[in-house]
Design an enzyme around this catalytic site. Structure first.
Site, PDB file in Angstrom:
ATOM      1  N   HIS A   6       0.848  -1.186   0.000  1.00 60.14           N
ATOM      2  CA  HIS A   6       0.000   0.000   0.000  1.00 60.14           C
ATOM      3  C   HIS A   6       0.887   1.241   0.000  1.00 60.14           C
ATOM      4  O   HIS A   6       2.080   1.162   0.274  1.00 60.14           O
ATOM      5  CB  HIS A   6      -0.829   0.062   1.293  1.00 60.14           C
ATOM      6  N   GLU A  63       2.477  -0.887   4.408  1.00 61.83           N
ATOM      7  CA  GLU A  63       2.265   0.497   3.980  1.00 61.83           C
ATOM      8  C   GLU A  63       3.622   1.138   3.719  1.00 61.83           C
ATOM      9  O   GLU A  63       4.547   0.989   4.535  1.00 61.83           O
ATOM     10  CB  GLU A  63       1.533   1.298   5.054  1.00 61.83           C
ATOM     11  N   HIS A 105      -2.305  -2.828  -3.536  1.00 65.56           N
ATOM     12  CA  HIS A 105      -3.697  -2.716  -3.090  1.00 65.56           C
ATOM     13  C   HIS A 105      -4.630  -2.582  -4.292  1.00 65.56           C
ATOM     14  O   HIS A 105      -5.724  -3.127  -4.316  1.00 65.56           O
ATOM     15  CB  HIS A 105      -3.827  -1.514  -2.148  1.00 65.56           C
ATOM     16  N   ASP A 109      -3.460   2.593  -4.833  1.00 59.80           N
ATOM     17  CA  ASP A 109      -2.122   2.450  -4.265  1.00 59.80           C
ATOM     18  C   ASP A 109      -1.521   1.063  -4.507  1.00 59.80           C
ATOM     19  O   ASP A 109      -2.262   0.117  -4.676  1.00 59.80           O
ATOM     20  CB  ASP A 109      -2.145   2.792  -2.761  1.00 59.80           C
TER      21      ASP A 109
END
Length: 180
Positions: A31, A113, A149, A159
């Protein structure tokens, strides 16, 4: 093995639950995130994942401060790696998602992330850290695929975005540095 990586900063999120019984981790979902949007370097992502984001601190935060989300890992712009959720548990990062016909990707994935956005390039040190982390995860779990993602939630998510370089050399052939 408790699912926590050695030698990384640990900030536990309460936005987590148990994976379904017998579910194996087979997917890594990459992400990107920035809070406020397209701004970097604050602790606002950590605040979001720990349910302490002040909705009055920025106009955008009123939209997201009530979300209950998390990821297993965050890679900051300077390469710092933070772990929020044990890999043994289910982080709440993917939402409505599907990969190769399997729904509910949170059940069988690890969410990473990377601090960034759709409009700006990522830092070289982030790719290096991500490559090493993925290699470590592959040594611990039967990872079949690493996807964005946007791949598991097409049309809903973009993303890690068009500025993410999937062909970056650091994402291929890295060595282990974070033993499980």
């Amino acid at each position: 093995m408790d699912g926590w990586m050695n030698a990384v900063r640990r900030i536990e999120s309460s936005n987590v639950d148990d994976r379904p019984e017998g579910e194996e981790i087979s997917l890594v979902v990459v992400h990107s995130i920035s809070l406020p949007p397209s701004q970097f370097g604050s602790d606002d992502i950590t605040r979001l994942f720990t349910n302490t984001l002040d909705p009055d601190a920025h106009p955008y935060f009123s939209k997201v401060s009530t979300l209950r989300v998390s990821a297993h890992f965050l890679i900051r712009r300077d390469g710092e790696l933070i772990q929020f959720v044990s890999c043994k548990r289910r982080a709440w990062h993917a939402g409505a998602s599907s990969w190769k016909g399997r729904e509910r990707c949170n059940d069988f994935s690890i969410g990473i992330e990377v601090e960034g956005c759709d409009e700006l390039p990522f830092e070289n040190v982030q790719y290096i850290r991500l490559g090493k982390l993925i290699e470590s995860l592959r040594a611990c779990y039967p990872i079949d695929a690493v996807v964005g993602h946007s791949d598991i939630s097409p049309g809903r998510k973009t993303d890690p975005g068009p500025c993410f370089d999937w062909q970056h050399p650091a994402l291929h052939g890295t060595s282990l540095v974070y033993p499980c």
